[in-house]
Design a protein around this motif. Sequence first.
Motif, mmCIF file in Angstrom:
data_model
loop_
_atom_site.group_PDB
_atom_site.id
_atom_site.type_symbol
_atom_site.label_atom_id
_atom_site.label_comp_id
_atom_site.label_asym_id
_atom_site.label_seq_id
_atom_site.Cartn_x
_atom_site.Cartn_y
_atom_site.Cartn_z
ATOM 1 N N MET A 31 0.928 -1.085 -0.194
ATOM 2 C CA MET A 31 0.258 0.076 -0.108
ATOM 3 C C MET A 31 1.266 1.053 0.029
ATOM 4 N N GLU A 32 1.876 1.160 0.688
ATOM 5 C CA GLU A 32 2.674 2.109 0.823
ATOM 6 C C GLU A 32 3.448 2.350 -0.732
ATOM 7 N N LEU A 34 2.572 1.745 -3.763
ATOM 8 C CA LEU A 34 1.044 1.613 -4.595
ATOM 9 C C LEU A 34 1.018 3.153 -4.599
ATOM 10 N N SER A 35 1.077 3.848 -3.391
ATOM 11 C CA SER A 35 0.559 4.625 -3.149
ATOM 12 C C SER A 35 1.418 6.309 -3.777
ATOM 13 N N ARG A 36 3.085 5.514 -3.300
ATOM 14 C CA ARG A 36 4.222 6.404 -3.886
ATOM 15 C C ARG A 36 4.637 6.023 -5.277
ATOM 16 N N GLU A 37 4.329 5.382 -6.168
ATOM 17 C CA GLU A 37 4.616 4.876 -6.845
ATOM 18 C C GLU A 37 3.490 4.561 -8.143
ATOM 19 N N GLY A 38 2.508 4.323 -7.193
ATOM 20 C CA GLY A 38 1.167 3.927 -8.670
ATOM 21 C C GLY A 38 1.886 2.616 -9.026
ATOM 22 N N ASP A 108 -11.974 6.352 -1.102
ATOM 23 C CA ASP A 108 -10.731 6.974 -0.969
ATOM 24 C C ASP A 108 -9.215 6.633 -1.409
ATOM 25 N N GLU A 109 -9.201 5.866 -2.070
ATOM 26 C CA GLU A 109 -7.948 5.643 -2.144
ATOM 27 C C GLU A 109 -7.664 5.201 -3.748
ATOM 28 N N GLU A 111 -5.344 5.711 -6.088
ATOM 29 C CA GLU A 111 -4.288 4.869 -6.092
ATOM 30 C C GLU A 111 -5.099 2.877 -5.955
ATOM 31 N N LEU A 112 -5.555 2.525 -5.132
ATOM 32 C CA LEU A 112 -5.923 1.209 -4.843
ATOM 33 C C LEU A 112 -6.283 0.395 -5.633
#
Length: 193
Positions: A31-32, A34-38, A108-109, A111-112
Amino acid sequence: MEPVVVNREATRRRLTEKQADTVDKLTRAAMEVLSREGFAGLTVRMVAASAGVGTATAYTYFSSKEHLVAEMFWRRLAATPAPSDETVTDTTARAVAVLRQIALLVADEPELAGAVTSALLGTDPDVAHLRLRIGTEIRTRLVDALGANADPETVETLELLYAGALVRAGMGYASYTEIADRLEGAALRVLQD
């Protein structure tokens, strides 16, 4: 309300407590990353490094980044109790609440949400297994909401509605919140006919 216990068994095998902790570390790290890199930039190697485990260890549990993201969604769904309001006796309202909850599960996410759409459409056999688990869970929730005499064709129609709605949201046609509203309206039309 009782806490929901997530089945800590991974897609590929049964886990010891230590192995389950490693899988938890990997999914949190994913998740971390993914949030940073897509999703395009996410790799199992990056996730392993972020989790502090070897790449080979990560591949022991996840065959691909699609498998990892699908597992993340499965865990999120399994940890989220179905809407339950015993005072609501209207089966239509209960079924609509189930569909809305599913549509908003990753709203709410972004990227996810986008990653889940891409991952679940993949051909990885481990993803196919998770698609089946996810679909079975959602079908069970819809049948429970509609009651023991739920019409199988109505349940299938609702499944088609949510699947199409989530793909549309994943493609960026509307936000997940907008899609949840549209899904609710479509489900009401189906259920009131």
